[in-house]
Design a protein around this motif. Structure first.
Motif, PDB file in Angstrom:
ATOM      1  N   HIS A 297       1.220   5.189   1.997  1.00 54.87           N
ATOM      2  CA  HIS A 297       1.164   5.033   3.456  1.00 54.87           C
ATOM      3  C   HIS A 297      -0.095   4.297   3.898  1.00 54.87           C
ATOM      4  O   HIS A 297      -1.179   4.502   3.362  1.00 54.87           O
ATOM      5  N   LEU A 298       0.122   3.431   4.886  1.00 56.71           N
ATOM      6  CA  LEU A 298      -0.931   2.531   5.357  1.00 56.71           C
ATOM      7  C   LEU A 298      -1.821   3.165   6.412  1.00 56.71           C
ATOM      8  O   LEU A 298      -2.998   2.823   6.528  1.00 56.71           O
ATOM      9  N   ASP A 299      -1.293   4.096   7.190  1.00 56.63           N
ATOM     10  CA  ASP A 299      -2.061   4.649   8.308  1.00 56.63           C
ATOM     11  C   ASP A 299      -3.098   5.655   7.833  1.00 56.63           C
ATOM     12  O   ASP A 299      -3.032   6.178   6.714  1.00 56.63           O
ATOM     13  N   SER A 300      -4.067   5.915   8.688  1.00 59.04           N
ATOM     14  CA  SER A 300      -5.078   6.950   8.426  1.00 59.04           C
ATOM     15  C   SER A 300      -5.260   7.763   9.695  1.00 59.04           C
ATOM     16  O   SER A 300      -4.822   7.364  10.776  1.00 59.04           O
ATOM     17  N   ILE A 301      -5.929   8.909   9.560  1.00 62.41           N
ATOM     18  CA  ILE A 301      -6.094   9.793  10.714  1.00 62.41           C
ATOM     19  C   ILE A 301      -7.392  10.584  10.567  1.00 62.41           C
ATOM     20  O   ILE A 301      -7.844  10.859   9.451  1.00 62.41           O
TER      21      ILE A 301
ATOM     22  N   ASP B 280      -7.038   8.689   1.294  1.00 62.75           N
ATOM     23  CA  ASP B 280      -5.796   9.024   1.998  1.00 62.75           C
ATOM     24  C   ASP B 280      -5.496   7.983   3.065  1.00 62.75           C
ATOM     25  O   ASP B 280      -5.860   8.167   4.217  1.00 62.75           O
ATOM     26  N   ASP B 281      -4.810   6.881   2.769  1.00 66.65           N
ATOM     27  CA  ASP B 281      -4.228   6.596   1.477  1.00 66.65           C
ATOM     28  C   ASP B 281      -4.462   5.144   1.105  1.00 66.65           C
ATOM     29  O   ASP B 281      -3.569   4.469   0.605  1.00 66.65           O
ATOM     30  N   ALA B 282      -5.688   4.651   1.365  1.00 63.43           N
ATOM     31  CA  ALA B 282      -6.013   3.302   0.902  1.00 63.43           C
ATOM     32  C   ALA B 282      -5.877   3.226  -0.614  1.00 63.43           C
ATOM     33  O   ALA B 282      -5.535   2.172  -1.162  1.00 63.43           O
ATOM     34  N   SER B 283      -6.127   4.346  -1.296  1.00 66.54           N
ATOM     35  CA  SER B 283      -6.014   4.345  -2.759  1.00 66.54           C
ATOM     36  C   SER B 283      -4.582   4.060  -3.200  1.00 66.54           C
ATOM     37  O   SER B 283      -4.345   3.308  -4.153  1.00 66.54           O
ATOM     38  N   GLY B 284      -3.611   4.636  -2.499  1.00 63.46           N
ATOM     39  CA  GLY B 284      -2.218   4.392  -2.849  1.00 63.46           C
ATOM     40  C   GLY B 284      -1.792   2.963  -2.558  1.00 63.46           C
ATOM     41  O   GLY B 284      -1.101   2.324  -3.363  1.00 63.46           O
ATOM     42  N   VAL B 285      -2.209   2.431  -1.399  1.00 66.15           N
ATOM     43  CA  VAL B 285      -1.886   1.054  -1.046  1.00 66.15           C
ATOM     44  C   VAL B 285      -2.554   0.089  -2.025  1.00 66.15           C
ATOM     45  O   VAL B 285      -1.970  -0.927  -2.424  1.00 66.15           O
ATOM     46  N   ALA B 286      -3.773   0.417  -2.443  1.00 65.58           N
ATOM     47  CA  ALA B 286      -4.468  -0.419  -3.427  1.00 65.58           C
ATOM     48  C   ALA B 286      -3.739  -0.407  -4.761  1.00 65.58           C
ATOM     49  O   ALA B 286      -3.691  -1.425  -5.471  1.00 65.58           O
ATOM     50  N   ALA B 287      -3.149   0.727  -5.107  1.00 67.45           N
ATOM     51  CA  ALA B 287      -2.374   0.815  -6.354  1.00 67.45           C
ATOM     52  C   ALA B 287      -1.166  -0.111  -6.298  1.00 67.45           C
ATOM     53  O   ALA B 287      -0.872  -0.847  -7.247  1.00 67.45           O
ATOM     54  N   LEU B 288      -0.444  -0.079  -5.177  1.00 66.62           N
ATOM     55  CA  LEU B 288       0.698  -0.981  -5.023  1.00 66.62           C
ATOM     56  C   LEU B 288       0.248  -2.433  -5.134  1.00 66.62           C
ATOM     57  O   LEU B 288       0.894  -3.253  -5.810  1.00 66.62           O
ATOM     58  N   THR B 289      -0.857  -2.754  -4.475  1.00 63.46           N
ATOM     59  CA  THR B 289      -1.365  -4.122  -4.464  1.00 63.46           C
ATOM     60  C   THR B 289      -1.728  -4.585  -5.867  1.00 63.46           C
ATOM     61  O   THR B 289      -1.458  -5.738  -6.241  1.00 63.46           O
TER      62      THR B 289
ATOM     63  N   GLY C 191      15.427   5.011  -7.696  1.00 64.56           N
ATOM     64  CA  GLY C 191      14.217   5.764  -7.974  1.00 64.56           C
ATOM     65  C   GLY C 191      13.121   5.441  -6.974  1.00 64.56           C
ATOM     66  O   GLY C 191      13.023   4.296  -6.511  1.00 64.56           O
ATOM     67  N   VAL C 192      12.329   6.452  -6.631  1.00 60.80           N
ATOM     68  CA  VAL C 192      11.226   6.283  -5.674  1.00 60.80           C
ATOM     69  C   VAL C 192       9.973   6.931  -6.256  1.00 60.80           C
ATOM     70  O   VAL C 192      10.011   8.081  -6.705  1.00 60.80           O
ATOM     71  N   LEU C 193       8.873   6.195  -6.239  1.00 65.98           N
ATOM     72  CA  LEU C 193       7.574   6.721  -6.660  1.00 65.98           C
ATOM     73  C   LEU C 193       6.623   6.646  -5.485  1.00 65.98           C
ATOM     74  O   LEU C 193       6.433   5.577  -4.902  1.00 65.98           O
ATOM     75  N   GLN C 194       6.029   7.773  -5.126  1.00 64.60           N
ATOM     76  CA  GLN C 194       5.068   7.828  -4.022  1.00 64.60           C
ATOM     77  C   GLN C 194       3.653   7.975  -4.569  1.00 64.60           C
ATOM     78  O   GLN C 194       3.403   8.792  -5.467  1.00 64.60           O
ATOM     79  N   LEU C 195       2.718   7.191  -4.039  1.00 67.08           N
ATOM     80  CA  LEU C 195       1.313   7.261  -4.435  1.00 67.08           C
ATOM     81  C   LEU C 195       0.489   7.577  -3.193  1.00 67.08           C
ATOM     82  O   LEU C 195       0.267   6.715  -2.351  1.00 67.08           O
ATOM     83  N   ASP C 196       0.078   8.819  -3.070  1.00 66.90           N
ATOM     84  CA  ASP C 196      -0.652   9.279  -1.888  1.00 66.90           C
ATOM     85  C   ASP C 196      -1.814  10.144  -2.352  1.00 66.90           C
ATOM     86  O   ASP C 196      -1.623  11.291  -2.754  1.00 66.90           O
TER      87      ASP C 196
END
Length: 421
Positions: A216-220, A234-243, A291-296
């Motif tokens: 997820h791209l948003d933050s709070i 939470d969750d720049a790390s996950g977006v960076a993984a996708l990138t 299949g779906v993989l979530q990175l959060d």
């Protein structure tokens, strides 16, 4: 008090104004589905703040539906995080009908799983992708996302700007590949002004079977919309993984047999709105997601284990596949299980619609990054490093190569060399 002539007229106008003013607009209300195990905690916390949560309209199999004011979503998110160690922890719906449907399917069947054979036989392509993963590239993306904007909140211009930057970044990475496209998934502005971003690598031989990787791209910041929310873990790390997986896939000339979609979701923090809209759209249009993989949250090591697999609201067969991938390609990486509760992250949006979803996580629940949803969720908490993310990125690369299959340029060269002998 003495009043001048003009003062008296002014006073009359001030006093008369309310009679002609429009009545204040009624605040928008939405519906949420939430685990019943969290409901009493949420009610108690709201009561201490002088607020009340609505009455339960429906309850089934540990999930309840109730109506709340939209302004209460942020408070609800804070309660779920502070009291129950959950990120999100509830699902937001625009209508009562949608919410009630979610309760009926809260423990979804897994019809897609039977269509997939989880084989591990694509080592050349897998090792090619994994070998190209670097910590510095992951760290660079986390740094940009967590420092370029004060917040990536879904309803702030900065959140929209972050989505624009990411779309441009992914488009640049994909340049020269006609089989790769990047697009926004636009949500109604009343739901999320911030769009989700989707990069698609078209499959070669099985293009109608789709593998999804998401973050997820948003933050709070739980203190309020004006507070800083860098969201490094939470969750720049996950977006960076996708990138990074996108980068190595392009660098290695990876062409999957199945179509692969990388999704950076909007508005996760206020009830999985971005992923929920996309999953609902795919379900209604018959997209065959296999299949779906979530990175959060993957960059903070809070437990002694390297990778923790969430076992509730996920697919058991795909979780076993992930464990086998770790054993095969990440020897020495330790794993264990945890549970995360209802609506814990975007994987729940897919799971509740019958898709096979998994989420490898950074720690046992309650031992994860204590700084999320605050101004202190920065790379400083991991000594300026993205090293903990590397094993998750390599796992994501292995997941892509072994579930979507296909070849890299290295794999093709190896096959050509073998056939010429």
């Amino acid at each position: 008090m003495r009043t001048t002539k003009f003062g008296a007229v002014a006073l009359m106008l001030v006093c008369a104004t309310p009679a002609f003013a429009e009545a204040p607009a009624k605040e928008k209300e939405v519906w949420v589905s939430i685990g019943t195990d969290a409901l009493e905690t949420a009610r108690s916390s709201f009561k201490t703040q002088g607020q009340e949560l609505g009455t339960v309209a429906r309850e089934k199999d540990g999930v309840a539906v109730l109506r709340v004011r939209e302004s209460q979503l942020e408070k609800l998110s804070k309660v779920m995080h502070d009291k129950l160690n959950r990120c999100a922890g509830f699902i937001t719906h625009d209508t009562e009908e949608q919410a009630l449907a979610a309760v009926e399917s809260s423990v979804a069947a897994q019809p897609v799983a039977s269509l997939i054979s989880y084989t591990i036989d694509n080592a050349t392509a897998t090792n090619s992708l994994m070998s190209a993963v670097t910590e510095s590239n992951i760290r660079s993306t986390i740094t940009t996302l967590s420092t370029s904007w004060t917040s990536r909140r879904y309803n702030l211009q900065s959140g929209i700007d972050a989505a624009t930057w990411l779309k441009n970044r992914w488009t640049t990475l994909a340049s020269g590949r006609s089989d790769i496209s990047v697009a926004n998934f636009t949500h109604p502005t009343t739901t999320s002004p911030q769009p989700s971003v989707i990069l698609t690598i078209q499959g070669t031989s099985l293009p109608n079977e789709v593998v999804v990787l998401g973050a997820h791209l948003d933050s709070i910041n739980g203190s309020g919309s004006s507070s800083s929310a860098p969201g490094a873990d939470d969750d720049a790390s996950g977006v960076a993984a996708l990138t990074e997986v996108i980068r190595v896939a392009v660098a290695k000339g990876y062409k999957p047999a199945r179509t692969v979609k990388f999704m950076a979701y909007a508005a996760e923090e206020i009830g999985l709105r971005g992923s929920g809209a996309i999953a609902a759209n795919y379900k209604s249009t018959g997209v065959n997601v296999v299949g779906v993989l979530q990175l959060d949250m993957i960059n903070y090591r809070g437990s002694s284990y390297d990778i923790v697999l969430v076992t509730d609201y996920t697919n058991a067969a795909q979780n076993t596949f992930l464990r086998n991938l770790i054993t095969r390609y990440l020897p020495g990486v330790t794993t264990t299980n945890t549970t995360c509760g209802y609506g814990c992250s975007d994987h729940a949006s897919w799971h509740n619609r019958g898709y096979a979803a998994s989420i490898p996580f950074e720690a046992l629940l309650g031992q994860d990054n204590p700084y999320i949803h605050t101004a202190n969720d920065t790379l400083t908490q991991t000594a300026g490093s993205a090293q903990n993310s590397v094993k998750f990125v390599k796992l994501a690369a292995a997941y892509v190569a072994e579930l979507a299959k296909g070849t890299t340029s290295v794999a093709l060269q190896a096959e050509d060399a073998e056939s010429s002998r």
